[in-house]
Design an enzyme around this catalytic site. Structure first.
Site, PDB file in Angstrom:
ATOM      1  N   ASP A 153      29.949  12.227  25.001  1.00 20.93           N
ATOM      2  CA  ASP A 153      29.549  11.552  23.766  1.00 20.93           C
ATOM      3  C   ASP A 153      29.721  10.029  23.902  1.00 20.93           C
ATOM      4  O   ASP A 153      30.078   9.528  24.969  1.00 20.93           O
ATOM      5  CB  ASP A 153      30.388  12.096  22.615  1.00 20.93           C
ATOM      6  N   ASP A 212      22.168  13.468  15.620  1.00 18.96           N
ATOM      7  CA  ASP A 212      22.537  14.880  15.556  1.00 18.96           C
ATOM      8  C   ASP A 212      21.559  15.691  14.703  1.00 18.96           C
ATOM      9  O   ASP A 212      21.065  15.219  13.674  1.00 18.96           O
ATOM     10  CB  ASP A 212      23.932  15.041  14.952  1.00 18.96           C
TER      11      ASP A 212
END
Length: 575
Positions: A153, A212
């Site tokens: 991430d 996302d």
């Protein structure tokens, strides 16, 4: 007007390498969508068991991936601390369990210091990222704990204002060192929430292209639209990642079909995000659809550009099994809120004559005679998916927005060449911000000619000021078209024609401008020329192209009288 005959060198790059078998997109499950930070050893084992018992493992899903939330900080000596309340047996015991089921195990980290789930405030997730611990963390994840996959991430990277390319490259190098040491493949997924740049293909197996996903139709629809015109960056075993699957949660059946079909034809990783122990039967059968999985796992590993559009109905297609072979995958998507019908354009699908359509959702085959009208009807948010087989023909038109833009990225404010929307462009999109820098070019790497020979290359462009355009074919610099001006940036379009020679098979056509900005490009068209018409066509249409020399500041110079380094036809030369 002078006659001009432009010959191309016999050189093929890009898609040629994709004809070989490549590592396919990752298939598996990830803990985040349903469970977020609420994970544990028992939950992961339950999901691994369910992957086997549901038949998902037999269908090809084989990665069980643990996302954020398993740490308990980092010790003073730099070692990561596992949350043993959640994982009492330790990670090596868990990966041994997963491997014992014939599956593979994945883990999560961050490129910077803190994880996304920690919110830069929860102690368990502070300073647990890769930054300044690349090699030691890779030793732990892939050797000591024996994981096979990692998602990295960027919340901690943002927190530290790191350079994405430098930091992800450091992590990639550390992963590769471990893979070489251990003699195994380690899958590296970059989660930067936007297309990082063309450099990413050299260091990662897959990369996120969007923010996302969440379990809502608008999210699925918007992610599809964000990926429609970046399909050129998938290839060679490296893939755009549209994020995890929301199938098996709360989407409608039609929405799940669109979700699955597009992820499959776009060669996105397929990471299930639901609770596999409680998955609805219809969702399970969709996830196990053999034809859609074959579309995703095809050995060519290609993206699927838009070949036809009618409003919010999109037709995307790609070759299957063989480049320019008789079989293609086709997905027709209705992203609108109402029922829609579209008639497929076989020419746009590079087919002619009689064809066979295999319905990937029903398994039925339908034969269409030459000249038949193929109508596809879809409910709101619904899609159809097919394999089409028949006689291939060469494409005539290549859209600007589908081309590879060499400097394209979505991170910085640098105006790299990129796809842009305009109602006056063919199919509503074009390539803008082209040129103004050596290397900021666009190219089509799949321009196919069955026999080769001389072609009229038609370029549709727009610019409200005089701009120049440099052209390469198969690596040969053909020079510049000068002073193009259509009278508008994206609402007034003109065409210009030149003559090129293509070789049999695949060719590469590149457009750019190393100094100033080039015109916006809508599309190119290629029309075979008969030998008797070549001289007349050249006399009527072709403008001479001029080679130029620039100094390192981009100023035109004369190479014979300039001392020091200059750029000649995009190459730095020392005089």
């Amino acid at each position: 007007m002078k006659k001009l005959f432009l010959l191309a060198a016999a050189m093929l790059v890009g898609q040629a390498s994709w004809a070989q078998t490549v590592n396919p997109p990752t298939m598996g499950w990830s803990s985040w969508n349903t469970f977020a930070l609420n994970i544990s050893e028992s939950l992961i084992k339950q999901q691994a068991d369910a992957m086997v018992s549901t038949g998902l493992a037999d269908a090809g899903y084989n990665y069980v991936n643990i996302d954020d939330g398993y740490w308990n900080g980092r010790s003073r000596d730099g070692k990561l601390i596992l949350n043993t309340q959640r994982f009492p047996s330790g990670m090596r015991s868990l990966t041994d369990y997963i491997h014992g089921l014939g599956l593979k195990a994945g883990i999560y980290s961050d490129a910077g210091d803190n994880t996304c789930g920690s919110g830069n405030s929860q102690a368990w997730g502070l300073n647990v990222g890769f930054f300044d611990h690349e090699d030691e963390d890779c030793q732990l994840y892939f050797d000591d704990w024996n994981f096979d996959f990692i998602k990295v991430d960027y919340c901690g990277g943002n927190h530290l204002s790191l350079n994405e390319q430098l930091q992800y490259t450091r992590i990639s190098n550390a992963i590769r060192r471990q893979a070489e040491k251990l003699g195994k493949r380690i899958v590296f997924n970059v989660c930067r929430w936007a297309y990082p740049g063309t450099w990413i293909s050299d260091i990662a197996d897959s990369w996120r292209t969007t923010g996302d996903i969440w379990c809502d139709w608008t999210s699925v629809r918007d992610l599809i639209k964000e990926n429609l015109y970046i399909q050129a960056y998938t290839g060679g075993g490296h893939y755009n990642d549209i994020d995890m699957l929301e199938i098996g949660r709360t989407l409608s059946h039609d929405e799940e079909v669109t979700h699955m079909a597009y992820w499959c034809i776009a060669s996105s990783p397929l990471l299930i995000g639901c609770d596999m122990a409680n998955i609805p039967e219809a969702s399970l059968e969709l996830l196990k659809n053999k034809d859609l999985i074959a579309m995703n796992q095809d050995p060519l590993g290609l993206g699927a550009p838009v070949v036809q559009r009618m409003g919010d109905v999109y037709v995307v297609a790609k070759d299957m099994e063989q480049l320019h072979g008789p079989k293609r995958a086709v997905v027709v998507m209705n992203l609108s809120d109402g029922r829609r019908q579209i008639s497929l354009d076989l020419k746009a699908l590079e087919m002619t004559g009689a064809v066979r359509m295999h319905d990937c959702l029903t398994g039925k085959d339908t034969d269409y005679a030459a000249g038949s009208r193929i109508n596809v009807v879809m409910p709101a948010h619904g899609s159809q998916a097919y394999f089409i087989t028949g006689e291939r023909i060469d494409r005539v038109r290549y859209q600007g927005e589908e081309a590879w833009a060499n400097k394209y990225q979505e991170i910085s404010g640098f105006p790299s060449a990129r796809h842009m929307e305009a109602s006056g462009a063919d199919q509503g999109w074009y390539m803008g911000w082209l040129g103004n820098l050596v290397g900021n070019y666009m190219e089509w790497r799949n321009v196919h000619s069955q026999l080769g020979g001389r072609y009229k290359l038609t370029i549709r462009y727009a610019t409200a000021e005089n701009r120049n355009l440099q052209i390469h074919v198969n690596g040969e610099d053909l020079g510049f078209l000068d002073n193009l001006n259509s009278g508008g940036w994206d609402d007034a379009w003109k065409t210009v024609d030149i003559e090129v020679t293509l070789k049999p098979g695949f060719n590469v056509v590149r457009l750019g401008e190393p100094v100033g900005f080039a015109p916006n490009i809508d599309y190119i068209e290629l029309t075979p020329l008969q030998s008797a018409s070549i001289e007349a066509a050249a006399e009527e249409h072709f403008t001479p192209l001029n080679h130029r020399t620039y100094d390192l500041q981009g100023r035109p110079v004369t190479a014979s009288t300039t001392k020091g380094p200059v750029i000649i036809d995009n190459r730095i030369v020392l005089n």
